[in-house]
Design an enzyme around this catalytic site. Structure first.
Site, mmCIF file in Angstrom:
data_model
loop_
_atom_site.group_PDB
_atom_site.id
_atom_site.type_symbol
_atom_site.label_atom_id
_atom_site.label_comp_id
_atom_site.label_asym_id
_atom_site.label_seq_id
_atom_site.Cartn_x
_atom_site.Cartn_y
_atom_site.Cartn_z
ATOM 1 C CD GLU A 38 -2.740 1.367 0.058
ATOM 2 O OE1 GLU A 38 -3.058 2.525 -0.268
ATOM 3 O OE2 GLU A 38 -3.092 0.350 -0.592
ATOM 4 C CG HIS A 40 5.669 0.163 -3.323
ATOM 5 N ND1 HIS A 40 5.691 -1.037 -2.646
ATOM 6 C CD2 HIS A 40 6.961 0.574 -3.375
ATOM 7 C CE1 HIS A 40 6.929 -1.338 -2.309
ATOM 8 N NE2 HIS A 40 7.723 -0.368 -2.730
#
EC number: 6.3.2.1
Length: 291
Positions: A38, A40
């Site tokens: 999450e 990224h």
């Protein structure tokens, strides 16, 4: 939703980026090593909101890993990453092989003939001291990605805070003309910063890893209470880590938020608390702004 377009060569990504630029689009780049989480995806969504087109690079870069580090076992799941990226708003995934980026591959890297981008004094501190050559590899691959993708903006998380500052300085000093966009660290509900390396942790180690965030919170709490002595803030972090047997602290430092030089006391300039530790055999880093 179908997976994002997959590009393998620097030529392909450059041609696509130039076509988008010719159409008047703002091109955003999110450099990653894959094994996406999450954290990224929050960068990708931010890029999608601010740019007309978004390229995400997925490349486990050998030159930023030192001897005995986890290059070979670093998690890789390109197809899973592509599915996540399509949902997050990515237009193209640039996933080159080592040979696409470094010519002769790892054999060529060992020859001593290649030119690298050095990180300067900023890259010798903290992570640079613990991982010699790491930021040389980071600067080199990011410079290559900038040259290949020719983005207007590139998005980096504050979780790797020293990396962010090194890349910002490199972009300024080498006149890349790329806007570096910092993005906040994404955390688990208990405060642990999201990291691909969290997958290495056993359940017991995962619980112990919360100590890094608790240590940063302890320092921030002391600062909010009026403590200006940086060494006292560092001791607060050290004490939290000492209380957790599975955590082996490497450094806990209070630094100037721009130069990353260690501070004697908090002043008018922004300050940052940095921490690095091994939890079991897994090395984790984190940081937080100090009030």
């Amino acid at each position: 939703m179908s997976p994002a377009t997959l590009l393998r060569s620097p030529r392909e990504v450059r041609e696509l980026s130039r076509r988008w630029r010719g159409e008047g689009a703002v091109v955003g780049l999110v450099p990653t090593m894959g094994a996406l989480h999450e954290g990224h995806l929050s960068l990708v969504r931010r890029a999608w909101e601010e740019c007309g087109r978004v390229i995400v690079s997925v490349f486990v870069n050998p030159t930023q890993f030192g001897e005995g580090e986890d290059f070979e076992r670093y998690p890789r799941d390109l197809e899973g990453d592509r599915r996540l990226l399509a949902e997050a708003g990515c237009d193209a995934v640039f996933a080159p092989a080592v040979e696409d980026m470094y010519g002769g591959g790892t054999t060529d890297l060992a020859s001593g003939e290649r030119i690298f981008v050095e990180a300067g004094r900023l890259g010798e501190l903290w992570e640079g001291e613990e991982r010699p050559g790491h930021f040389r590899g980071v600067c080199t691959v990011v410079a290559m990605l900038f040259n290949a993708a020719e983005p207007h903006r590139a998005y980096f998380g504050e979780k790797d805070y020293q990396q962010l500052k090194v890349i910002q300085k490199m972009a300024r000093d080498l006149l890349f003309g790329v806007e570096i966009v910092p993005c906040p660290t994404v955390r688990e509900p208990d405060g642990l910063a999201l990291s691909s390396r969290n997958a290495y942790l056993s359940p017991q180690e995962r619980r112990a890893a919360r100590a890094l965030w608790r240590a940063l919170e302890a320092a921030a709490g002391e600062a909010r209470g009026g403590v200006r002595d940086a060494r006292r803030l560092e001791r607060a972090m050290e004490e939290v880590c000492r209380a957790e047997p599975l955590v082996r602290l490497q450094y806990a430092a209070v630094v100037d938020a721009e130069t990353l030089q260690r501070l004697g006391e908090l002043g008018d300039r922004p300050a940052r608390a940095l921490i690095a530790a091994r939890v079991g055999e897994t090395r984790l880093i984190d940081n937080a702004a100090l009030p």
